[in-house]
Structure formats: C-alpha cells, structure tokens
Design a protein around this motif. Structure first.
Motif, short mmCIF file in Angstrom:
data_model
loop_
_atom_site.label_atom_id
_atom_site.label_comp_id
_atom_site.label_asym_id
_atom_site.label_seq_id
_atom_site.Cartn_x
_atom_site.Cartn_y
_atom_site.Cartn_z
N GLY A 65 0.79 -1.22 0.00
CA GLY A 65 0.00 0.00 0.00
C GLY A 65 0.82 1.27 0.00
N ARG A 66 2.12 1.19 0.35
CA ARG A 66 2.97 2.39 0.37
C ARG A 66 3.26 2.86 -1.05
NH1 ARG A 66 5.98 4.18 4.52
NH2 ARG A 66 5.93 6.03 3.19
N CYS A 67 3.39 4.18 -1.20
CA CYS A 67 3.70 4.78 -2.50
C CYS A 67 5.07 5.44 -2.46
CB CYS A 67 2.63 5.80 -2.88
SG CYS A 67 0.99 5.06 -3.15
N THR A 80 17.00 3.86 -10.78
CA THR A 80 16.60 2.50 -10.46
C THR A 80 15.36 2.55 -9.58
OG1 THR A 80 17.26 0.47 -9.31
CG2 THR A 80 18.17 2.53 -8.49
N GLU A 81 14.59 1.46 -9.61
CA GLU A 81 13.43 1.35 -8.73
C GLU A 81 13.77 0.56 -7.47
OE1 GLU A 81 10.49 -0.27 -11.33
OE2 GLU A 81 10.11 1.64 -12.35
N GLU A 82 15.04 0.23 -7.29
CA GLU A 82 15.46 -0.48 -6.08
C GLU A 82 15.46 0.46 -4.87
OE1 GLU A 82 18.93 -3.14 -6.35
OE2 GLU A 82 18.91 -2.72 -8.50
N ILE A 83 15.83 1.72 -5.09
CA ILE A 83 15.86 2.73 -4.03
C ILE A 83 14.87 3.82 -4.41
CG2 ILE A 83 17.26 4.36 -2.74
CD1 ILE A 83 18.10 1.51 -2.28
N VAL A 84 13.95 4.15 -3.50
CA VAL A 84 12.89 5.10 -3.81
C VAL A 84 12.72 6.10 -2.67
CG1 VAL A 84 11.66 3.43 -5.24
CG2 VAL A 84 11.15 3.57 -2.78
N ARG A 85 11.92 7.14 -2.95
CA ARG A 85 11.56 8.10 -1.91
C ARG A 85 10.10 7.83 -1.51
NH1 ARG A 85 12.72 13.71 -0.47
NH2 ARG A 85 14.35 13.79 -2.07
N PRO A 86 9.84 7.30 -0.33
CA PRO A 86 8.45 7.06 0.10
C PRO A 86 7.68 8.38 0.21
CG PRO A 86 10.01 5.83 1.47
CD PRO A 86 10.82 6.80 0.65
N VAL A 87 6.44 8.39 -0.28
CA VAL A 87 5.58 9.58 -0.20
C VAL A 87 4.16 9.14 0.12
CG1 VAL A 87 6.97 10.92 -1.84
CG2 VAL A 87 5.07 9.51 -2.69
N ASP A 103 -0.18 12.17 -2.83
CA ASP A 103 0.73 13.05 -3.55
C ASP A 103 1.20 12.39 -4.85
OD1 ASP A 103 0.54 14.84 -1.45
OD2 ASP A 103 2.28 14.00 -0.41
N ARG A 104 1.89 13.16 -5.66
CA ARG A 104 2.43 12.58 -6.90
C ARG A 104 3.37 11.44 -6.57
NH1 ARG A 104 7.04 12.87 -9.82
NH2 ARG A 104 8.01 14.29 -8.31
N HIS A 105 3.22 10.32 -7.30
CA HIS A 105 4.10 9.17 -7.07
C HIS A 105 4.23 8.35 -8.34
CE1 HIS A 105 -0.02 7.78 -6.05
NE2 HIS A 105 0.38 6.62 -6.58
N ASP A 106 5.22 7.45 -8.35
CA ASP A 106 5.50 6.61 -9.52
C ASP A 106 5.05 5.17 -9.34
OD1 ASP A 106 6.79 8.77 -10.77
OD2 ASP A 106 8.68 8.29 -9.80
N LEU A 107 5.01 4.72 -8.09
CA LEU A 107 4.67 3.31 -7.86
C LEU A 107 3.92 3.13 -6.55
CD1 LEU A 107 6.68 1.96 -5.50
CD2 LEU A 107 8.36 2.14 -7.32
N THR A 117 2.84 0.46 -11.23
CA THR A 117 3.47 1.70 -11.70
C THR A 117 2.40 2.60 -12.29
OG1 THR A 117 3.98 0.67 -13.84
CG2 THR A 117 5.70 0.64 -12.12
N VAL A 118 2.61 3.90 -12.15
CA VAL A 118 1.63 4.88 -12.64
C VAL A 118 1.60 4.85 -14.16
CG1 VAL A 118 1.11 7.35 -12.77
CG2 VAL A 118 1.90 6.34 -10.63
N ALA A 119 0.40 4.87 -14.74
CA ALA A 119 0.24 4.85 -16.19
C ALA A 119 0.79 6.16 -16.78
CB ALA A 119 -1.24 4.69 -16.55
#
Length: 405
Positions: free
Chosen positions: A290-292, A302-309, A313-317, A402-404
């Motif tokens: 459920g986390r974005c 890379t998608e291995e390291i991300v910024r949790p939001v 809010d705007r997010h990628d995954l 992932t966001v369309a």
C-alpha cells in the motif's frame, strides 16, 4: 689553475639559481613505467581543471552518449558536473531503457566532497549520499557512490582512474608542441569498471583480449586526454545477451583550463537545500503493501531505491506486497527462469490487493517485480539423482504497480 677551475665555473653557471627545469621534466624525466603516476601527480598539483568524460554506445540507429561535464578542485577534493544521456530518436528503445538504469531521464547535477556525493535532479533539493547512507541503502547506490573523490581525481568513475594503473611499455610518440601520446593495454575487467553498475558484473570471464588505451600528456606532463576502444568488453556483454544492438563502445576523457577558478564547491557550502539520502530514501524491498514512492527523484535511475511519499501526492509506484519464494523439487529438474516463481507469488498479491487501487486508470496494467532468488541442490548420500536429491528455490521479491504514462 685556470684549467682546473674552468669546468667548475661552467658547472656552476649551468645550475644557476634563476634556471628552471625543462617543462615536463618531473614527468618525462622519470622511468617510462612510472610516467603515468607522475603525470597524475603533476595534474593534481595544478589545483583545478575542467573535465569532460563520455561513454559512447554506437548502433545502426545512431550514437547514445553518456556525458559528465564539469570542474574539479584537486586540493579541496571537490567536483561538480552536469550529467546527461543524449540519444537520437532512431536509437533502439530497448537498449536506451537499459542505459537509463544508470542515467535517469532528464539532466542531473552531481557534486563530490571527499567521501560524500550530492545529486540533484531538476529543481529538487540536493540528496547527500554519505558513506553511512550508502551502507544503509545498499548496492543500488553504487552508481552514485562510485563518483566519490578518489586518488586520481575528485570525480571518479572515469578513465582518469585507470591511467595510473596502466604501465607504458613503449616510448610515446612526441608531438611538435611537446606533448606525448602513449598507447597501452588494459585488462578487460579493469576497463569494465567504466560501465554502468548493472552491466559491470555481466562478464564472469571478460576474455583474454586486452583493451587499447590511448593517453595524451601535454608538454608539462599533465594528463590532457585519454580514449579507449571497449570492443573486447562489448564482445563479452554480447555473449551474455546484453547490448546486442550496440556495435561500438568507446570511452573518452579530457582535461582543460588547468589552474583556473572553478565552481567545484560542495552544495552544503553554497547555502543550497540538502537532504540526507539515508533519511529520505529507502529500499523498495522494505516498504509495506500500500505504500507509494517516487523513483526518479532518488537520483539513481533505479526502482530499487525510492523516496516514500503519501499516496495522495504525486508518485510513480505503489507496493502490492513483499513476497517470499521457497520451493522444493525432487531431483534436479530443469527450472528455467528463477524469477518466474516470484512473478507467480506477485500474481497472488495483485489479486488480493484492494480493488479501488485499480479504479480510475491511475496505474498501468499488470505489475512489476523487483528481487532475486537462488537455487541450491542437496545430493543424496548415495549420490544417485532422484534418490533423496532435492532442488530448492528461495528468494524475496517486491511486487508493485506503476503509474500509467
């Protein structure tokens, strides 16, 4: 008496206090095998320099160029560079996506200050990768951490690092302007250090063919440029099924503006906003269902390291869940891709996810999988296959939407 004193007087005149050693003598006066290290020292002694480093991937559809252009302050151990990946529209899309694993879309600025590396994408704040943050976040930070100041230059990960590790065997070509051009060989596994992190370990055996390196030192013995044809490295990648569309792979490095003022101070000294990467980023494998999160803002490609939001809010995954693979098979069957077992577990996580996540068309169809598994075989005591022999597949995977686009 005059005859005896004359040689002494001549010798004294030749070593007069006002005389200087010939240009480049500190380098070219050294044994041939030691001249590259001496040139590295002479370059550092200039205090500052501007640099350009490129890695060029040539295909039938044109060339893609990964470029770092900036300045270095050798005394302070700082550097600052603009990074970009430039490719024509005709460049193969699949290969371009693979290269973006080390060069996120859009321009970046990278700065170094001794062991710390700062990254900024667009108008975002600087992300500071300290050794502690790198240790906390793991190997995925290697693409950034690899540029921290080194022994050869304040901006590492270029041919400047490899020049002092090469040993000239033949006298250089001397140019009319006093510069010298050397042609030496590098071990392919050493030259492979120039590759993006996700390609660097692809060649378990890089082969025996050496990589040709051309090094130019200027009249003062400073490093002026270096270029390498990485064809042997590319051949090893082709054997692994990587970069098949790439027919030419070359690296280049150039220095200029020695001793001139440069903008190479760390962002922290310039009053610009700085965030600790270890505090604001996280491995995607640690996020609960459920986390974005945002990916590109992490500066790592890379998608291995991300910024949790927050998901509002705007997010990628959006994380579907963390899954484990633990399967045991009798004997030693042909298993195929290990990742398919992770994908099967992710299908279950996707089916169990709240339906409203999919409403409104926010996310692309399907899901992505991040992780890996390994296979181990336990052989029966009598050594007979299938008679107590087992094959075990274990692994951990992150499943996410992932966001369309």
């Amino acid at each position: 008496m005059i005859t005896l004193l004359l040689p002494v007087l001549i010798g004294t005149a030749g070593c007069g206090a006002g005389e200087k050693a010939p240009a480049g003598e500190a380098v070219y006066g050294q044994p041939l095998a030691e001249q590259f290290q001496a040139a590295t020292d002479a370059t550092r002694e200039e205090g500052t320099a501007a640099f350009v480093s490129t890695l060029t991937y040539g295909t039938a559809g044109g060339d893609a160029v990964q470029r770092a252009r900036g300045s270095q302050d050798y005394e302070r151990g700082t550097a600052r560079a603009d990074l970009d990946l430039d490719a024509p529209r005709t460049f193969p899309k699949g290969t371009l996506e693979l290269l973006r694993g080390s060069a996120p879309e859009g321009k970046q600025v990278l700065a170094t200050a001794d062991d710390d590396v700062y990254v900024r994408s667009g108008s975002s704040a600087w992300l500071k990768f300290t050794p502690e943050a790198v240790s906390k976040l793991g190997e995925a930070t290697g693409e950034v951490a690899g540029h921290a100041a080194g022994d050869a230059a304040p901006y590492s990960g270029t041919l400047a690092d490899l020049v002092p590790r090469a040993i000239p065997r033949e006298a250089p070509e001397r140019r009319a302007d006093g510069s010298r051009v050397y042609r030496v060989d590098l071990l392919p596994e050493v030259a492979a250090e120039l590759l993006p992190r996700h390609l660097r370990g692809a060649g378990e055996a890089w082969g025996a063919k050496s990589v040709g390196l051309t090094v130019k030192l200027d009249a003062d013995g400073r490093l002026a440029s270096a270029a390498a044809d990485l064809a042997p490295v590319l051949a090893a990648l082709h054997e692994k099924g990587l970069l098949i569309d790439v027919k030419r792979l070359r690296a280049a490095y150039g220095l200029a503006a020695f001793g001139e003022p440069v903008k190479a101070e760390g962002p922290a000294g310039g009053g610009e906003p700085v965030e600790d990467a270890g505090e604001v980023l996280a491995p995607v494998a640690t996020l609960k269902a459920g986390r974005c999160a945002i990916t590109g803002d992490a500066g790592l490609g890379t998608e291995e390291i991300v910024r949790p939001v927050d998901c509002a809010d705007r997010h990628d995954l959006r994380v579907l869940g963390q899954v484990e693979v633990d399967r045991v098979y009798p004997g030693q069957p042909e298993l195929g891709s290990n990742d398919r077992y992770g994908e099967e577990e992710c299908e279950r996580a996707d089916a169990a996810a709240p339906k409203d996540w999919r409403r409104g068309g926010r996310y692309a169809d399907g899901f992505r999988v991040q992780g890996e598994s390994e296979v181990s075989v336990s052989v029966a005591m009598d050594g007979e296959p299938g008679n107590g022999t087992e094959t075990t597949v274990t692994g951990s995977y992150t499943c996410y939407l992932t966001v369309a686009r």
